[in-house]
Enzyme design. Structure first.
Site, PDB file in Angstrom:
ATOM      1  N   TYR A 144     -10.116 -36.941 -19.107  1.00  0.00           N
ATOM      2  CA  TYR A 144     -10.082 -37.933 -20.224  1.00  0.00           C
ATOM      3  C   TYR A 144      -9.994 -39.105 -19.130  1.00  0.00           C
ATOM      4  CZ  TYR A 144      -9.904 -35.560 -24.741  1.00  0.00           C
ATOM      5  OH  TYR A 144     -10.057 -34.699 -25.747  1.00  0.00           O
ATOM      6  N   LYS A 195      -8.567 -22.536 -16.081  1.00  0.00           N
ATOM      7  CA  LYS A 195      -9.918 -21.924 -15.888  1.00  0.00           C
ATOM      8  C   LYS A 195      -9.946 -21.777 -14.377  1.00  0.00           C
ATOM      9  CE  LYS A 195     -13.985 -20.528 -16.976  1.00  0.00           C
ATOM     10  NZ  LYS A 195     -14.156 -19.274 -17.858  1.00  0.00           N
ATOM     11  N   ASP A 228     -10.989 -19.621 -21.885  1.00  0.00           N
ATOM     12  CA  ASP A 228     -12.141 -18.712 -23.012  1.00  0.00           C
ATOM     13  C   ASP A 228     -11.366 -17.783 -23.680  1.00  0.00           C
ATOM     14  OD1 ASP A 228     -11.888 -17.837 -20.553  1.00  0.00           O
ATOM     15  OD2 ASP A 228     -14.089 -17.136 -20.250  1.00  0.00           O
ATOM     16  N   ASP A 252      -7.013 -30.288 -26.272  1.00  0.00           N
ATOM     17  CA  ASP A 252      -7.753 -30.993 -27.348  1.00  0.00           C
ATOM     18  C   ASP A 252      -8.462 -29.957 -28.140  1.00  0.00           C
ATOM     19  OD1 ASP A 252      -8.942 -32.947 -28.813  1.00  0.00           O
ATOM     20  OD2 ASP A 252     -10.690 -32.473 -27.609  1.00  0.00           O
ATOM     21  N   ASP A 256      -6.943 -27.961 -32.021  1.00  0.00           N
ATOM     22  CA  ASP A 256      -7.722 -27.909 -33.248  1.00  0.00           C
ATOM     23  C   ASP A 256      -7.906 -26.471 -33.847  1.00  0.00           C
ATOM     24  OD1 ASP A 256      -8.071 -30.704 -33.407  1.00  0.00           O
ATOM     25  OD2 ASP A 256     -10.182 -30.443 -33.802  1.00  0.00           O
TER      26      ASP A 256
HETATM   27  C1  IPM Z   1      -7.060 -35.744 -30.463  1.00  0.00           C
HETATM   28  C2  IPM Z   1      -8.551 -36.509 -30.638  1.00  0.00           C
HETATM   29  C3  IPM Z   1      -8.668 -37.523 -29.623  1.00  0.00           C
HETATM   30  C4  IPM Z   1      -8.538 -36.687 -28.260  1.00  0.00           C
HETATM   31  C5  IPM Z   1      -9.769 -38.244 -29.717  1.00  0.00           C
HETATM   32  C6  IPM Z   1      -9.896 -38.967 -31.070  1.00  0.00           C
HETATM   33  C7  IPM Z   1      -9.967 -39.206 -28.741  1.00  0.00           C
HETATM   34  O1  IPM Z   1      -9.285 -35.388 -30.768  1.00  0.00           O
HETATM   35  O2  IPM Z   1      -5.786 -36.577 -30.446  1.00  0.00           O
HETATM   36  O3  IPM Z   1      -7.054 -34.416 -30.277  1.00  0.00           O
HETATM   37  O4  IPM Z   1      -9.641 -36.091 -27.970  1.00  0.00           O
HETATM   38  O5  IPM Z   1      -7.767 -36.503 -27.564  1.00  0.00           O
HETATM   39 MG    MG Z   2      -8.732 -33.520 -30.812  1.00  0.00          MG
END
Ligand code: IPM
Ligand code: MG
Length: 367
Positions: A144, A195, A228, A252, A256
């Site tokens: 990042y 990884k 993975d 990240d 999710d």
């Molecule tokens: C999160 C979001 C952010 C990230 C984006 C919006 C920059 O997806 O907080 O997970 O990738 O960290």
């Molecule tokens: Mg995210």
């Protein structure tokens, strides 16, 4: 009486609605647990762009600097979707805040209450008993922020872009320390994700995590898993994990995945903790729900306030040391869910209540 000082940044979409009831919940918790909230409200995200020309206005940043924590709503929406990626509310607000306050430790609890198990896309024999996994994600390093990061045009006219994934031992050590602390309050199991079959940063990650966990607390059960495989295992059997420790981008993605298997984004909170301490002697932190701005239901008064209230609880715990009050908020949410009350997002087609009805039910249970 103790005073707690934080900036509140409601942002866009449902942000302001759920922030306002979360502030009420904090005030109620203050009455019960004897603390006073001093908080000021500031624009961030799309509303920052509209009112100040910037997703993170200077005045907002200045205000955050003068406080001990940030309670964040959510940012973004269709209105700003066509801006260039660098100016999009999410990225242009969150990344600079993470950098500015060195919010290196991102805690994303994945919780599915058994009462809400039907909301999970996973089969009932997998998710029926609920899910409880904590993702500890490194947040200020890796691909990042690594330099160089740029795009250039080559002599033959092609374009070439580069991102740099880079980690140094101190960055890996400090996030490992957070994971160890978190694990010691849970089942004492850490699965570190990497990884290492391909990436140098992962080889260093694995080695550094192994050495430090052994040194800090040899009673913790540490395992390592390629990312993975971790993505696969998380849907196959989420509760095999207690604490998942990850670098920035893997976290990240996996967080999710964890969020979606927990069924409702309206229930998930998160904390991003910084280095050093605030004026209260605790880490500075940013606290935000995982769910986003839900533009389709914004302004209708039907958003689920649980994630914002649970984020406030994390703020009380980590940035102000108010564990009892944090637990009281969490239990109030849990009891309200147990009582059967549901906002639309978690009603599974059954009866649903408004944001305010849900919030009053939660408030009345803060004790
Ligand atoms: C999160 C979001 C952010 C990230 C984006 C919006 C920059 O997806 O907080 O997970 O990738 O960290
Ligand atoms: Mg995210």
């Amino acid at each position: 009486m103790k005073t707690i000082r934080f900036a509140n940044l409601p942002g866009d979409g449902i942000g302001p609605e759920v922030m306002s009831v979360a502030l009420n919940a904090l005030e109620k918790a203050g009455e019960v647990f004897n603390f006073e909230c001093i908080t000021t409200r500031h624009d961030v995200g799309g509303v920052g762009i509209d009112n100040h020309g910037k997703a993170l206005p200077d005045s907002t940043l200045e205000a955050c600097r003068s406080m001990d924590a940030i309670l964040f709503g959510s940012v973004g929406g269709p209105k700003w979707e066509n801006l260039p990626p660098k100016e999009q509310p999410e990225r242009a607000a969150l990344l600079p805040l993470r950098k500015e306050f060195e919010l290196f430790a991102n805690l994303r609890p994945g919780n599915l209450f058994p009462e809400l198990a039907d909301l999970s896309p996973l089969r009932q024999d997998v998710a029926g008993a609920g899910i409880d996994v904590l993702c500890v994600r490194e947040l200020t390093g890796g691909i990042y922020f690594g330099q160089p990061k740029s795009t250039r045009t080559l002599e033959d006219g092609q374009k070439e872009a580069i991102d740099t994934m880079i980690y140094r031992t101190t960055e890996i050590e400090r996030i490992t320390e957070v994971a160890v602390k978190a694990a010691s309050l849970r089942e004492k199991r850490i699965c570190s994700v990497d990884k290492a079959n391909v990436l140098e940063t992962s080889v260093l990650w694995r080695q550094t995590v192994s050495e430090l966990v052994k040194k800090l607390d040899p009673s913790i059960e540490l395992t390592h898993m390629y990312v993975d495989n971790a993505a696969m295992q998380l849907v196959r059997d989420p509760n095999q994990f207690d604490v998942l420790l990850t670098e920035n981008m893997f976290g990240d993605i996996l967080s999710d995945e964890l969020a979606v298997i927990c069924g409702s984004l309206g229930m998930l909170a998160s904390a991003s903790l910084g280095t050093g301490t605030n004026s209260q002697g605790f880490p500075y932190g940013l606290y935000e729900p995982a769910g986003g701005t839900a533009p389709d239901i914004a302004g209708k008064g039907i958003a689920n306030p649980c994630a914002q209230i649970l984020s406030s609880a994390l703020m009380l715990r980590y940035s102000f040391g108010l564990e009892d009050a944090a637990l009281a908020l969490e239990n109030a949410v849990k009891d309200t869910i147990r009582s059967g009350l549901r906002t639309g997002d978690i009603a599974m087609g059954g009866d649903s209540v408004s944001t305010h009805e849900m919030a009053s039910a939660i408030l009345s249970r803060i004790a």
